[in-house]
Scaffold this motif. Structure first.
Motif, PDB file in Angstrom:
ATOM      1  N   PHE A  66      54.085  32.752  45.022  1.00 48.58           N
ATOM      2  CA  PHE A  66      52.801  33.248  44.517  1.00 48.58           C
ATOM      3  C   PHE A  66      51.746  33.248  45.617  1.00 48.58           C
ATOM      4  CE2 PHE A  66      48.616  32.148  42.773  1.00 48.58           C
ATOM      5  CZ  PHE A  66      48.388  33.261  41.972  1.00 48.58           C
ATOM      6  N   VAL A 115      49.774  36.427  47.385  1.00 49.97           N
ATOM      7  CA  VAL A 115      48.316  36.573  47.457  1.00 49.97           C
ATOM      8  C   VAL A 115      47.872  36.827  48.892  1.00 49.97           C
ATOM      9  CG1 VAL A 115      46.134  35.357  47.129  1.00 49.97           C
ATOM     10  CG2 VAL A 115      47.914  35.193  45.393  1.00 49.97           C
ATOM     11  N   LEU A 125      48.758  41.291  42.093  1.00 49.97           N
ATOM     12  CA  LEU A 125      47.988  40.086  42.385  1.00 49.97           C
ATOM     13  C   LEU A 125      46.519  40.397  42.628  1.00 49.97           C
ATOM     14  CD1 LEU A 125      50.548  38.378  44.777  1.00 49.97           C
ATOM     15  CD2 LEU A 125      50.170  37.890  42.363  1.00 49.97           C
ATOM     16  N   GLU A 126      46.078  41.583  42.331  1.00 49.23           N
ATOM     17  CA  GLU A 126      44.672  41.957  42.471  1.00 49.23           C
ATOM     18  C   GLU A 126      44.084  42.224  41.095  1.00 49.23           C
ATOM     19  OE1 GLU A 126      42.844  41.835  44.998  1.00 49.23           O
ATOM     20  OE2 GLU A 126      44.278  41.616  46.636  1.00 49.23           O
ATOM     21  N   LYS A 172      42.415  38.522  42.579  1.00 48.51           N
ATOM     22  CA  LYS A 172      43.007  37.211  42.774  1.00 48.51           C
ATOM     23  C   LYS A 172      42.780  36.327  41.553  1.00 48.51           C
ATOM     24  CE  LYS A 172      42.499  37.043  47.804  1.00 48.51           C
ATOM     25  NZ  LYS A 172      41.892  36.291  48.927  1.00 48.51           N
ATOM     26  N   ASP A 173      43.773  35.532  41.261  1.00 49.49           N
ATOM     27  CA  ASP A 173      43.646  34.554  40.190  1.00 49.49           C
ATOM     28  C   ASP A 173      43.064  33.284  40.803  1.00 49.49           C
ATOM     29  OD1 ASP A 173      43.817  32.896  38.036  1.00 49.49           O
ATOM     30  OD2 ASP A 173      45.893  33.386  37.529  1.00 49.49           O
ATOM     31  N   HIS A 174      41.736  33.218  40.843  1.00 51.27           N
ATOM     32  CA  HIS A 174      41.076  32.104  41.517  1.00 51.27           C
ATOM     33  C   HIS A 174      41.344  30.777  40.812  1.00 51.27           C
ATOM     34  CE1 HIS A 174      38.932  34.681  44.360  1.00 51.27           C
ATOM     35  NE2 HIS A 174      38.704  35.510  43.334  1.00 51.27           N
ATOM     36  N   LYS A 175      41.478  30.807  39.507  1.00 49.02           N
ATOM     37  CA  LYS A 175      41.750  29.558  38.792  1.00 49.02           C
ATOM     38  C   LYS A 175      43.104  28.978  39.207  1.00 49.02           C
ATOM     39  CE  LYS A 175      42.065  27.544  34.166  1.00 49.02           C
ATOM     40  NZ  LYS A 175      43.301  26.805  34.485  1.00 49.02           N
ATOM     41  N   ALA A 176      44.121  29.841  39.310  1.00 46.25           N
ATOM     42  CA  ALA A 176      45.431  29.357  39.735  1.00 46.25           C
ATOM     43  C   ALA A 176      45.385  28.823  41.156  1.00 46.25           C
ATOM     44  CB  ALA A 176      46.464  30.479  39.624  1.00 46.25           C
ATOM     45  N   LEU A 177      44.636  29.502  42.036  1.00 43.51           N
ATOM     46  CA  LEU A 177      44.516  29.028  43.412  1.00 43.51           C
ATOM     47  C   LEU A 177      43.781  27.700  43.483  1.00 43.51           C
ATOM     48  CD1 LEU A 177      43.666  32.388  45.224  1.00 43.51           C
ATOM     49  CD2 LEU A 177      45.862  31.199  45.167  1.00 43.51           C
ATOM     50  N   ARG A 178      42.765  27.523  42.636  1.00 41.85           N
ATOM     51  CA  ARG A 178      42.059  26.229  42.611  1.00 41.85           C
ATOM     52  C   ARG A 178      42.983  25.126  42.109  1.00 41.85           C
ATOM     53  NH1 ARG A 178      37.664  29.460  40.751  1.00 41.85           N
ATOM     54  NH2 ARG A 178      38.220  28.924  38.590  1.00 41.85           N
ATOM     55  N   ASP A 179      43.795  25.435  41.119  1.00 40.50           N
ATOM     56  CA  ASP A 179      44.731  24.423  40.612  1.00 40.50           C
ATOM     57  C   ASP A 179      45.744  24.029  41.684  1.00 40.50           C
ATOM     58  OD1 ASP A 179      43.465  24.493  38.190  1.00 40.50           O
ATOM     59  OD2 ASP A 179      44.874  25.908  37.274  1.00 40.50           O
TER      60      ASP A 179
END
Length: 344
Positions: free
Chosen positions: A257, A261, A268-269, A271-278
């Motif tokens: 994943f 990105v 992937l556009e 961006k899934d910022h929540k997933a990246l923060r997790d």
């Protein structure tokens, strides 16, 4: 057995989630009934068992399904056994659920599980019959639009003995529909998915390990014995291997994943910022693997320390053996020299 009343029609569209606790309860009830029936046939008053009447097998077990849910999702979370009874004064009457006993059982269960309601009932068998439809009508007195869960214990036992691997559960779920052609209710197959919580996964893992230890402890003649240390170690290593394999699969998915990105590939556009923060928060909890680029050097130093300790152990052992050999040689040659002097 009477002809099956299940028809291959469409379902109502409800989603059903089946928890492992229900499967454990049904299998446990069936095992206890089978063991009790090997010494004496169950009677009409036995909880969860059915005597041979109206086409109902003597080894079948019955119970209520407890659960909760919304208007479109029903969760089957627990189960409780119920018993069958005949109408008093009518020896030829068909078997039916003991409704007063069933209502009393529900009242007691509501005190323990106030958030759970009766959503249906379960039984063991291969296919639903007309007798099951008669029992289903009894459940409508305590539940609105109940479902029927059928577990095929014979099929599961045969596959286990033959060693046939299958991912499908030996359970079927049925709803009821009234057909305009005959005005009668019919069982309709419904789809069901397996759902489990963390506590249930731990319980199922413990049960599977106990079952594995018990099966490996049985000899060729079927006699059971205490599991040996090697069996326990094998079960533990099997659990560790499964957990490690699952962890590796999850890490590979996260890595794929993140690479997607970075390379802007796939859907992937944006961006899934929540997933990246997790993912970033998870990495911050692993400072040892995320920080040092000299992890390999640390492993080398640890290996060198282990090798040095092993060499020191070998040297100490060798010196102790040389001292022992010297002492024995001195004792032997000293005694030989004394005997020579006396002979002169």
């Amino acid at each position: 057995m009477a002809p099956s009343t299940a028809t291959p029609t469409t379902t109502t569209g409800l989603a059903y989630l089946l928890h492992p606790l229900v499967l454990l309860h049904v299998s446990d009830a069936h095992t206890r009934t089978t063991v009790a029936g090997s010494s004496s046939a169950p009677g009409a008053g036995d909880v969860g068992s059915a005597p041979g009447a109206s086409g109902i097998g003597s080894s079948r077990v019955f119970g209520l399904l407890l659960g909760s849910g919304t208007s479109r999702i029903i969760s089957l979370e627990n189960a409780v056994e119920i018993k069958l009874a005949k109408e008093s004064g009518n020896a030829s009457a068909a078997m039916a659920f003991d409704v007063p006993f069933m209502k009393q059982k529900i009242e007691l269960m509501k005190k323990v599980f106030p958030k759970l309601d009766v959503v249906g009932w379960y039984a063991t068998g291969s296919e639903p019959s007309k007798d099951d439809m008669a029992l289903h009508r009894c459940i409508t007195e305590v539940a609105e639009s109940p479902v029927f869960l059928l577990m095929d214990v014979d099929d599961a036992r045969n596959k286990t003995r033959s060693g046939a691997a299958t991912a499908a559960l030996p359970v079927k779920l049925f709803e009821t529909e009234v057909h305009a052609s005959d005005g009668a209710a019919h069982f309709v197959p419904a789809s069901v998915e397996l759902e489990s919580s963390e506590a249930e996964r731990v319980a199922v893992d413990e049960v599977s390990r106990v079952a594995l230890s018990a099966s490996t402890a049985n000899g060729a003649d079927g006699a059971a014995g205490a599991p040996s240390s090697s069996d326990q170690l094998q079960s533990h290593l099997h659990t560790v291997r499964s957990a490690t394999s699952m962890l590796q699969d999850n890490v590979e998915q996260l890595l794929a994943f993140v690479r997607g990105v970075q390379q802007r590939q796939g859907p992937l556009e944006p961006k899934d910022h929540k997933a990246l923060r997790d993912i970033a928060a998870m990495l911050r909890q692993l400072p040892a693997s995320a920080a040092a680029s000299n992890t390999g050097d640390e492993f080398v130093r640890d290996a060198e320390d282990v090798a040095l300790v092993a060499q020191l152990t070998a040297l100490t052992t060798g010196v102790a053996r040389l001292v022992d050999v010297g002492a024995k040689s001195g004792l032997a040659y000293g005694a030989l020299g004394g005997a020579t002097a006396l002979g002169r």
